[in-house]
Write an enzyme that holds these catalytic residues in place. Structure first.
Site, PDB file in Angstrom:
ATOM      1  N   CYS A 199      72.705 -57.391  59.410  1.00 36.36           N
ATOM      2  CA  CYS A 199      71.084 -57.041  59.646  1.00 36.36           C
ATOM      3  C   CYS A 199      70.949 -55.646  59.830  1.00 36.36           C
ATOM      4  CB  CYS A 199      70.424 -57.926  60.565  1.00 36.36           C
ATOM      5  SG  CYS A 199      71.437 -58.058  61.921  1.00 36.36           S
ATOM      6  N   GLU A 241      64.789 -55.574  52.493  1.00 38.96           N
ATOM      7  CA  GLU A 241      66.224 -55.849  52.898  1.00 38.96           C
ATOM      8  C   GLU A 241      66.952 -56.741  51.899  1.00 38.96           C
ATOM      9  OE1 GLU A 241      67.139 -58.663  56.134  1.00 38.96           O
ATOM     10  OE2 GLU A 241      68.363 -57.251  57.192  1.00 38.96           O
ATOM     11  N   GLU A 247      65.697 -61.985  66.258  1.00 39.17           N
ATOM     12  CA  GLU A 247      66.335 -60.882  65.899  1.00 39.17           C
ATOM     13  C   GLU A 247      66.269 -61.156  64.152  1.00 39.17           C
ATOM     14  OE1 GLU A 247      68.829 -58.647  64.368  1.00 39.17           O
ATOM     15  OE2 GLU A 247      70.404 -59.677  65.357  1.00 39.17           O
ATOM     16  N   GLY A 296      67.717 -64.371  62.114  1.00 36.95           N
ATOM     17  CA  GLY A 296      67.639 -64.646  60.729  1.00 36.95           C
ATOM     18  C   GLY A 296      66.630 -63.758  59.879  1.00 36.95           C
ATOM     19  N   SER A 297      65.924 -63.986  58.990  1.00 35.13           N
ATOM     20  CA  SER A 297      65.190 -63.269  58.057  1.00 35.13           C
ATOM     21  C   SER A 297      63.821 -63.094  58.804  1.00 35.13           C
ATOM     22  CB  SER A 297      64.953 -63.803  56.673  1.00 35.13           C
ATOM     23  OG  SER A 297      64.262 -65.046  56.996  1.00 35.13           O
ATOM     24  N   THR A 298      63.269 -62.018  58.614  1.00 31.65           N
ATOM     25  CA  THR A 298      62.001 -61.911  59.429  1.00 31.65           C
ATOM     26  C   THR A 298      60.975 -63.064  58.694  1.00 31.65           C
ATOM     27  OG1 THR A 298      62.125 -59.747  59.419  1.00 31.65           O
ATOM     28  CG2 THR A 298      59.879 -60.234  59.308  1.00 31.65           C
ATOM     29  N   LYS A 350      71.847 -74.685  66.054  1.00 25.58           N
ATOM     30  CA  LYS A 350      71.528 -75.085  64.759  1.00 25.58           C
ATOM     31  C   LYS A 350      72.481 -73.900  63.998  1.00 25.58           C
ATOM     32  CE  LYS A 350      69.703 -74.905  61.054  1.00 25.58           C
ATOM     33  NZ  LYS A 350      70.502 -74.583  59.819  1.00 25.58           N
TER      34      LYS A 350
HETATM   35  P1  ADP Z   1      68.651 -65.916  55.293  1.00 22.13           P
HETATM   36  O1  ADP Z   1      67.860 -65.254  54.647  1.00 22.13           O
HETATM   37  O2  ADP Z   1      69.757 -64.745  55.995  1.00 22.13           O
HETATM   38  O3  ADP Z   1      69.822 -67.170  55.189  1.00 22.13           O
HETATM   39  P2  ADP Z   1      67.239 -67.358  57.219  1.00 22.13           P
HETATM   40  O4  ADP Z   1      66.213 -66.932  57.981  1.00 22.13           O
HETATM   41  O5  ADP Z   1      66.773 -68.247  55.890  1.00 22.13           O
HETATM   42  O6  ADP Z   1      68.477 -66.209  56.894  1.00 22.13           O
HETATM   43  O7  ADP Z   1      68.264 -68.366  57.857  1.00 22.13           O
HETATM   44  C1  ADP Z   1      68.606 -68.226  59.460  1.00 22.13           C
HETATM   45  C2  ADP Z   1      68.844 -69.371  60.033  1.00 22.13           C
HETATM   46  O8  ADP Z   1      67.437 -70.044  60.088  1.00 22.13           O
HETATM   47  C3  ADP Z   1      69.504 -70.478  59.465  1.00 22.13           C
HETATM   48  O9  ADP Z   1      70.270 -71.334  60.331  1.00 22.13           O
HETATM   49  C4  ADP Z   1      68.489 -71.478  58.725  1.00 22.13           C
HETATM   50  O10 ADP Z   1      69.065 -72.810  58.405  1.00 22.13           O
HETATM   51  C5  ADP Z   1      67.302 -71.425  59.793  1.00 22.13           C
HETATM   52  N1  ADP Z   1      65.937 -71.649  58.874  1.00 22.13           N
HETATM   53  C6  ADP Z   1      65.954 -71.313  57.754  1.00 22.13           C
HETATM   54  N2  ADP Z   1      64.396 -71.946  57.488  1.00 22.13           N
HETATM   55  C7  ADP Z   1      63.889 -72.396  58.728  1.00 22.13           C
HETATM   56  C8  ADP Z   1      62.848 -72.966  59.386  1.00 22.13           C
HETATM   57  N3  ADP Z   1      61.731 -73.373  58.309  1.00 22.13           N
HETATM   58  N4  ADP Z   1      62.524 -73.379  60.460  1.00 22.13           N
HETATM   59  C9  ADP Z   1      63.709 -73.084  61.448  1.00 22.13           C
HETATM   60  N5  ADP Z   1      64.809 -72.568  60.934  1.00 22.13           N
HETATM   61  C10 ADP Z   1      65.069 -72.263  59.891  1.00 22.13           C
END
Ligand code: ADP
Length: 499
Positions: free
Chosen positions: A301, A398, A267, A244-246, A191
């Protein structure tokens, strides 16, 4: 091909957008709902294309295809060298399409085109070659058992993997996740981030051309709370690998726990320190510090967002940093003289500007930058704050943008203490000629990668990932291959023993 560069003269011919549908079981298909979403060019804020919006039902189909390919298809059953051969072919095809791929990441993520062509996309291909070469070197161990038993371990593919990836390195991230999982013999659903779906779909097309069997790699574009959440909570995915984000990492782990207890690797965010000691070359250290936070517009990151400078050279470093930051060119990422392009989208752009306002309100001194850099698009000036206190938000959170917090320290012990005063632990940098200092600091900082007299020195052989709330599990290197393998122990008596 209407997407012209920001300047009046187009610098390159922009790519035609060929792939906008979900890639499931070897075919490009519409989403079941028929819904699509907009993908935007951050250079202008304008529409590039509409992309299929996958949701739970589409993820179900993709997982079904991946499960079938794993349980009955050839991929996990091919010899490692046969898997490697297809991956090598895939890597060659990536090389043949460097221009298109680099341009897609430029219009979709605002990344520098020349850098993409010279570094990012070639490294993406190399990642596939690296793991292709490892695919026929996966083996277990003979165990030294007690009594009359003999035992060995097998390393088997983990199964169906879900990859959820962010938007800051759409190509490198794709290869860091997909290449080791393919080499291991896994099948998968990826995804991509909703901001950057285009290159992942292009890679899926190239993988098919390379001969990857149907169902092995599926790409479902869509949003996090729908498509991403469906991956994290799927009952038939064996492992989820998330970057992605924490905040979202925590949600993914919860979803894994409450569904089928799938294995998880995360990560996550970082707030990485760069420590510059008195003996450093001032010019080089300032360049490194600036690059550490401005590279990829701070959307990385491991960015060195906290810079600690020893008091003896602090004033000189400040002067150099401001000079260099003012000369740093922000603009259209197709322009080869530009050092950084636009932030990925309006949301990030606004979030960064609000952190800058917060920093000012909290009493930090804004040395340079702090404003949007162009009239149109999501550009932000290189921004440096000094007089930053440890409890200020800009020193803790961050920001994921071109915003540096600069701090002064006296002793090594103080620097170590400050550097470790964070909930994150992704990376750290040290600038010194003193080997004892470099060794002591490297061992004292709780972070997954330490760069001494360099920063962002990535290599495919070098694992990286987080300590503390930056996550767990490693990408890159042989560590990442092992992440997609399970160990099975096989034991048998040597003689007809009572066991
Ligand atoms: P950023 O803050 O850097 O945009 P995110 O953590 O929001 O990072 O996004 C990283 C990935 O996680 C993206 O592919 C996003 O679509 C996906 N994502 C966001 N919310 C969810 C969730 N609730 N469950 C699974 N994946 C998610």
């Amino acid at each position: 091909a209407d997407h012209r560069n920001g300047s009046s003269e187009p610098l390159i011919k922009l790519p035609t957008i060929k792939f906008t549908k979900l890639f499931i079981n070897g075919q490009f298909v519409d989403s079941i709902s028929g819904k699509t979403f907009e993908t935007i060019d951050p250079r202008t804020g304008e529409l590039i294309a509409r992309v299929a919006e996958g949701d739970k039902e589409d993820v179900d189909l993709a997982v079904k295809a991946a499960r079938h390919a794993f349980d009955h298809g050839p991929w996990p059953r091919l010899s490692g060298s046969e898997r490697g051969r297809i991956m090598m072919k895939f890597a060659d095809l990536i090389d043949e399409h460097i221009e298109d791929l680099a341009a897609l990441d430029t219009i979709n993520a605002g990344k520098l085109f020349n850098w993409g062509k010279a570094v990012d996309i070639p490294q993406t291909a190399h990642n596939f070659r690296y793991y292709a070469g490892a695919a026929d070197k996966i083996h277990g161990e003979v165990l030294k058992m007690s009594r009359e038993l003999q035992g060995y371990t097998l390393r088997e593919p983990f199964g169906v993997v879900g990859h959820i990836i962010p938007w800051n390195f759409p190509s490198a991230m794709f290869s860091m996740k997909v290449a080791p999982a393919l080499a291991a013999g896994c099948t998968m659903v990826l995804k991509p981030a909703e901001q950057t779906p285009l290159s992942a779909l292009y890679y899926a097309h190239l993988a098919k051309l390379a001969g990857l069997p149907d169902g092995v790699l599926n790409v479902v574009t869509g949003f996090g709370p729908t498509a991403g959440a469906a991956v994290a909570s799927h009952m038939d995915i064996d492992k989820v690998s998330f970057t992605g984000s924490t905040e979202v990492g925590r949600v993914v782990m919860q979803a894994a726990a409450t569904s089928n207890l799938k294995a998880v690797s995360l990560e996550l965010g970082g707030k990485s320190p760069l420590i510059i000691f008195d003996d450093a070359d001032v010019d080089k250290a300032a360049e490194l510090a600036l690059m550490g936070i401005l590279f990829n517009k701070g959307e990385i990151c491991v960015a060195s967002s906290r810079v600690y400078v020893q008091e003896g050279i602090y004033d000189e470093i400040v002067k150099k940093l401001v000079e260099k930051a003012k000369a740093w060119k922000v603009g259209d990422p197709f322009d080869p003289t530009v050092r950084h392009g636009p932030q990925v989208d309006k949301k990030q752009f606004e979030k960064i500007l609000s952190y800058i306002e917060h920093g000012k309100r909290e009493g930090a001194t804004l040395l340079t930058g702090g404003k949007p850099a162009c009239e149109k698009g999501y550009y932000i000036e290189p921004t440096i704050f000094t007089d930053v206190k440890e409890d200020m938000l800009i020193s803790k959170d961050e920001i994921f943008g071109p915003v540096m917090s600069l701090m002064k320290f006296k002793t090594m012990e103080e620097a170590i203490k400050c550097a470790n005063n964070t909930r994150y632990g992704l990376a750290a940098g040290i600038v010194t000629k003193n080997l004892d200092v470099a060794n002591t600091v490297s061992r004292s900082i709780r972070a997954g990668v330490i760069w001494i007299n360099c920063y962002f020195a990535f290599d495919k052989d070098c694992p990286y990932g987080g300590y503390k709330m930056s996550g767990f599990g490693r990408d890159m290197g042989m560590e990442a291959l092992h992440k997609y393998l399970q160990v099975k122990s096989v034991v048998t008596p040597i003689y007809n023993s009572p066991w």
